[in-house]
Design a protein around this motif. Sequence first.
Motif, PDB file in Angstrom:
ATOM      1  N   SER A   1       0.856  -1.189   0.000  1.00  0.00           N
ATOM      2  CA  SER A   1       0.000   0.000   0.000  1.00  0.00           C
ATOM      3  C   SER A   1       0.886   1.231   0.000  1.00  0.00           C
ATOM      4  O   SER A   1       1.929   1.255   0.666  1.00  0.00           O
ATOM      5  CB  SER A   1      -0.885   0.018   1.244  1.00  0.00           C
ATOM      6  OG  SER A   1      -1.701  -1.115   1.257  1.00  0.00           O
ATOM      7  N   PRO A   2       0.480   2.263  -0.710  1.00  0.00           N
ATOM      8  CA  PRO A   2       1.276   3.493  -0.682  1.00  0.00           C
ATOM      9  C   PRO A   2       1.220   4.119   0.705  1.00  0.00           C
ATOM     10  O   PRO A   2       0.183   4.061   1.375  1.00  0.00           O
ATOM     11  CB  PRO A   2       0.607   4.388  -1.719  1.00  0.00           C
ATOM     12  CG  PRO A   2      -0.763   3.842  -1.872  1.00  0.00           C
ATOM     13  CD  PRO A   2      -0.684   2.387  -1.559  1.00  0.00           C
ATOM     14  N   ARG A   3       2.334   4.697   1.122  1.00  0.00           N
ATOM     15  CA  ARG A   3       2.391   5.341   2.434  1.00  0.00           C
ATOM     16  C   ARG A   3       1.956   6.788   2.281  1.00  0.00           C
ATOM     17  O   ARG A   3       2.481   7.520   1.462  1.00  0.00           O
ATOM     18  CB  ARG A   3       3.794   5.258   2.994  1.00  0.00           C
ATOM     19  CG  ARG A   3       4.228   3.824   3.278  1.00  0.00           C
ATOM     20  CD  ARG A   3       5.610   3.768   3.817  1.00  0.00           C
ATOM     21  NE  ARG A   3       5.657   4.527   5.063  1.00  0.00           N
ATOM     22  CZ  ARG A   3       6.728   4.629   5.823  1.00  0.00           C
ATOM     23  NH1 ARG A   3       7.828   4.013   5.476  1.00  0.00           N
ATOM     24  NH2 ARG A   3       6.706   5.328   6.920  1.00  0.00           N
ATOM     25  N   HIS A   4       1.012   7.177   3.086  1.00  0.00           N
ATOM     26  CA  HIS A   4       0.524   8.546   3.061  1.00  0.00           C
ATOM     27  C   HIS A   4       1.144   9.313   4.217  1.00  0.00           C
ATOM     28  O   HIS A   4       1.433   8.754   5.261  1.00  0.00           O
ATOM     29  CB  HIS A   4      -0.997   8.585   3.173  1.00  0.00           C
ATOM     30  CG  HIS A   4      -1.679   7.909   2.023  1.00  0.00           C
ATOM     31  ND1 HIS A   4      -1.768   8.476   0.779  1.00  0.00           N
ATOM     32  CD2 HIS A   4      -2.285   6.707   1.936  1.00  0.00           C
ATOM     33  CE1 HIS A   4      -2.413   7.648  -0.032  1.00  0.00           C
ATOM     34  NE2 HIS A   4      -2.729   6.563   0.650  1.00  0.00           N
ATOM     35  N   GLY A   5       1.314  10.599   4.010  1.00  0.00           N
ATOM     36  CA  GLY A   5       1.873  11.447   5.056  1.00  0.00           C
ATOM     37  C   GLY A   5       0.873  11.675   6.177  1.00  0.00           C
ATOM     38  O   GLY A   5      -0.222  11.107   6.193  1.00  0.00           O
TER      39      GLY A   5
ATOM     40  N   GLN B   1      -2.068  12.941   8.385  1.00  0.00           N
ATOM     41  CA  GLN B   1      -3.388  13.410   7.990  1.00  0.00           C
ATOM     42  C   GLN B   1      -3.877  14.566   8.858  1.00  0.00           C
ATOM     43  O   GLN B   1      -4.937  15.110   8.603  1.00  0.00           O
ATOM     44  CB  GLN B   1      -4.387  12.250   8.056  1.00  0.00           C
ATOM     45  CG  GLN B   1      -4.018  11.089   7.159  1.00  0.00           C
ATOM     46  CD  GLN B   1      -3.933  11.468   5.692  1.00  0.00           C
ATOM     47  OE1 GLN B   1      -4.813  12.124   5.171  1.00  0.00           O
ATOM     48  NE2 GLN B   1      -2.859  11.073   5.025  1.00  0.00           N
TER      49      GLN B   1
END
Length: 184
Positions: A72-76, A78
């Motif tokens: 899964s892409p890592r999101h910064g 939130q």
Amino acid sequence: MAIGAPKEISTLRRFFLEPRLPKHRQYEALRAYLVEGRLAKDVARAFGYSLNSFHVLCHHFRRETHPTFFLSPRHGPQSQPKKSAARDLIIKLRKQNHSVYEISQILKDRQCPLSPTGVREVLKTEGSLRCLGGWMKNGPSNPAPRLSRWPMSDCFPWRRAPSPLAAADCSCSSPTWCVCRHKS
């Protein structure tokens, strides 16, 4: 996790033959080419690639040490705790006509430091316009870099005064039209 009703085989087959996510589409295209032995032009057409872009995809796949199809892409982050904590105070101070720099200084004095850029970002998300500053009449108590091209005085350079009499009656000895004294 609840288990739903069983799906039709054709629906399950469509999941593999018509992938929606880009990484899934790349995986299925490479799998069809490398495992099933289908021709590159057929695979490219079936999965919506041009032949050249599919060759580039294969080239990158051959040189990739650890392909990342299933990660899964890592999101910064939130949320922004500093901005969230100061949001109400920033809006209150802006409504009192404080500049971005003044708001930043007040926040620093109240042990909730936020840079002028951070203050500006909060105001932008709230839909507030940039302020020239509440210090326009007396000058800033602590000079900060200016964002405005207007001079530090009550007079703003307009192309022409709204009325010739207003410019003639100006007592501030400025060759420009004085905004605060001659509104019409």
